[in-house]
Design a protein around this motif. Structure first.
Motif, mmCIF file in Angstrom:
data_model
loop_
_atom_site.group_PDB
_atom_site.id
_atom_site.type_symbol
_atom_site.label_atom_id
_atom_site.label_comp_id
_atom_site.label_asym_id
_atom_site.label_seq_id
_atom_site.Cartn_x
_atom_site.Cartn_y
_atom_site.Cartn_z
ATOM 1 N N ASN A 5 -60.619 19.173 10.092
ATOM 2 C CA ASN A 5 -61.136 19.604 8.664
ATOM 3 C C ASN A 5 -60.992 21.035 8.436
ATOM 4 O O ASN A 5 -60.806 21.272 7.335
ATOM 5 N N ARG A 6 -61.116 21.945 9.525
ATOM 6 C CA ARG A 6 -60.767 23.288 9.232
ATOM 7 C C ARG A 6 -59.178 23.374 8.896
ATOM 8 O O ARG A 6 -59.010 24.234 8.043
ATOM 9 N N ILE A 7 -58.519 22.627 9.508
ATOM 10 C CA ILE A 7 -56.924 22.980 9.309
ATOM 11 C C ILE A 7 -56.803 22.347 7.781
ATOM 12 O O ILE A 7 -56.038 22.867 7.252
ATOM 13 N N GLU A 8 -57.242 20.925 7.628
ATOM 14 C CA GLU A 8 -57.162 20.704 6.149
ATOM 15 C C GLU A 8 -57.507 21.697 5.327
ATOM 16 O O GLU A 8 -56.879 21.894 4.135
ATOM 17 N N LYS A 9 -58.611 22.447 5.223
ATOM 18 C CA LYS A 9 -59.483 23.164 4.231
ATOM 19 C C LYS A 9 -58.200 24.422 4.136
ATOM 20 O O LYS A 9 -57.880 24.972 3.025
ATOM 21 N N ALA A 46 -51.495 26.214 9.614
ATOM 22 C CA ALA A 46 -51.967 24.942 10.319
ATOM 23 C C ALA A 46 -52.160 25.645 12.006
ATOM 24 O O ALA A 46 -53.168 25.455 12.387
ATOM 25 N N LEU A 47 -51.197 26.121 12.318
ATOM 26 C CA LEU A 47 -51.114 26.534 13.682
ATOM 27 C C LEU A 47 -52.175 27.844 13.806
ATOM 28 O O LEU A 47 -52.740 27.689 14.942
ATOM 29 N N GLU A 48 -52.376 28.789 12.880
ATOM 30 C CA GLU A 48 -53.282 29.743 12.946
ATOM 31 C C GLU A 48 -54.554 29.133 12.858
ATOM 32 O O GLU A 48 -55.546 29.621 13.790
ATOM 33 N N SER A 49 -54.839 28.155 12.299
ATOM 34 C CA SER A 49 -56.238 27.418 12.173
ATOM 35 C C SER A 49 -56.679 26.918 13.828
ATOM 36 O O SER A 49 -57.629 27.007 14.217
#
Length: 167
Positions: free
Chosen positions: A40-44, A59-62
């Motif tokens: 969910n964090r990556i998607e956001k 995405a990678l940083e998340s």
């Protein structure tokens, strides 16, 4: 069997095995919950951009940021996958990989047939990123990088982005 060892011992053994199985089930459910939170964090974060390269970086940083914010949980979730896991649980375990696969697939569009494999590439990227993260968390990198997790992982992210987008 029980008559040789004694019923009390066998009963205790059965209770211990039952407890281990329940703990394993709880661990799997906790891992899946954490992975859903991470997804969910990556998607956001990825939704904040329209640019594929930025989405990939976000995405990678998340992933990295969640692991550094939750180091103990990250080690528990990503260090080892239980072997006794259902197909449904297994797919839930790889929910973030599937999100990554979609980004990698976009990057591979337009490349010659057979050049790149989204699932393989995603697996390598996730494992490589985890290796960098775990190296920082467990202090298995050179000591000069122990407190420079973002610098260390940003270098890996640059390598990955360079592979798909050039420098």
């Amino acid at each position: 069997f029980c008559s040789c060892l004694g019923y009390t011992f066998c009963f205790s053994l059965i209770r211990c095995l039952s407890l281990i199985l329940r703990i394993t089930g709880i661990f799997i459910r906790i891992s899946i919950t954490c992975l859903e939170e991470l997804k969910n964090r990556i998607e956001k974060n990825v939704s904040r951009s329209d640019d594929l390269k930025s989405k990939f970086r976000l995405a990678l940083e998340s992933y990295r940021d969640w692991c550094f914010e939750n180091p103990r949980m990250a080690v528990l979730v990503f260090s080892r996958l239980e072997e006794d896991i259902s197909e449904e649980q297994l797919e839930s375990y790889y929910v973030c990989n599937r999100l990554g696969e979609m980004l990698v697939s976009e990057c591979l569009k337009g490349r010659p047939e057979g050049e790149g494999n989204a699932r393989l590439d995603t697996g390598i990227i996730v494992c490589g990123m985890w290796g960098c993260i775990e190296g920082i968390i467990t202090k298995r990198t050179e000591p000069e990088f122990w407190d420079k997790g973002k610098v260390f992982t940003d270098r890996f992210i640059s390598f990955v982005l360079g592979n798909y987008f050039g420098n």
